[in-house]
Scaffold this active site. Structure first.
Site: not given
Length: 231
Positions: A97, A145
């Protein structure tokens, strides 16, 4: 119960916004929605300290760790041991992430250890090239993302969503594609699934809503509706 992630799927990632009883309240609602819509998967990423509590309070959601290190029992103060994550009840894990990036070497180690336990890997990718690389590495789910869109309320444009979907499926059609940049409303969820994503998710759009439980419900309802209409 299988730990495999079915699609369409929805991920609620409270990051560090929620913990304890407030987190349990929403996790239980997510569990109700998972039972209402057994054809899809609902995942809740949980701070390490709450994994056991959420696991014990739910039946259908896939409890997900927010990170995991590719270490083995032994030395490693402050690191996250895969055995401990599994023992606590997590059956999926986020890796790489933007708030917890990994080198390619460390990512590979964490993915290898996850596979030893059958923990599903959700690996984040910032660009199409990075998504291709992660697909080759064998992630179960790839979260496409762009880092600059996280938390902005601005979603990825249509071309990015479609191109990343196609690039990943061309390498391995069994890898699930998650598009979640800037998701803040049920309409965002609907649009993203209609464009071909296997799943999506949200953080601040839920945690900062007037009623987080109602927002979660609306988003999951939109996910299922869009997928059915997509055919």
């Amino acid at each position: 119960m299988t730990n495999n992630i079915n699609y369409p799927f929805f991920v609620f990632n409270p990051k560090s916004y929620l913990y304890g009883e407030d987190l349990l309240l929403i996790a239980k609602r997510a569990d109700e929605l998972a039972m209402k819509y057994p054809e899809c998967s609902i995942l809740v990423t949980v701070p390490y300290t709450d994994i056991s509590a959420v696991k014990n309070a739910t039946k259908k959601i896939i409890v997900t760790a927010q990170h995991m290190d590719g270490i083995k029992p032994g030395r490693g103060v402050g690191h996250v041991l895969p055995e401990a994550v599994y023992h606590a009840g997590a059956r999926a894990v986020f890796l790489n992430h933007a708030e917890r990036p990994l080198t390619i070497s460390d990512l590979g180690k964490s993915m290898k250890r996850a596979k030893e336990f059958g923990i599903q890997t959700i690996v984040c990718a910032d660009s199409i090239d990075e998504a291709r690389a992660v697909a080759i590495m064998g992630a179960d789910v790839i979260l496409c993302e762009p880092t600059e869109l996280i938390g902005t309320g601005k979603t990825s444009d249509d071309s990015y969503i479609q191109q990343t979907n196609q690039a990943i499926k061309a390498i391995n059609e069994n890898i699930l594609v998650m598009q979640a940049a800037g998701i803040s409303t049920a309409d965002d969820v609907y649009r993203t699934i209609k464009l071909g994503a296997d799943g999506t998710g949200c953080t601040s759009g839920i945690t900062t809503a007037d009623s987080p439980i109602d927002m979660l419900t609306d988003m999951v309802d939109a996910l299922v509706r869009a997928y059915k209409e997509r055919g």
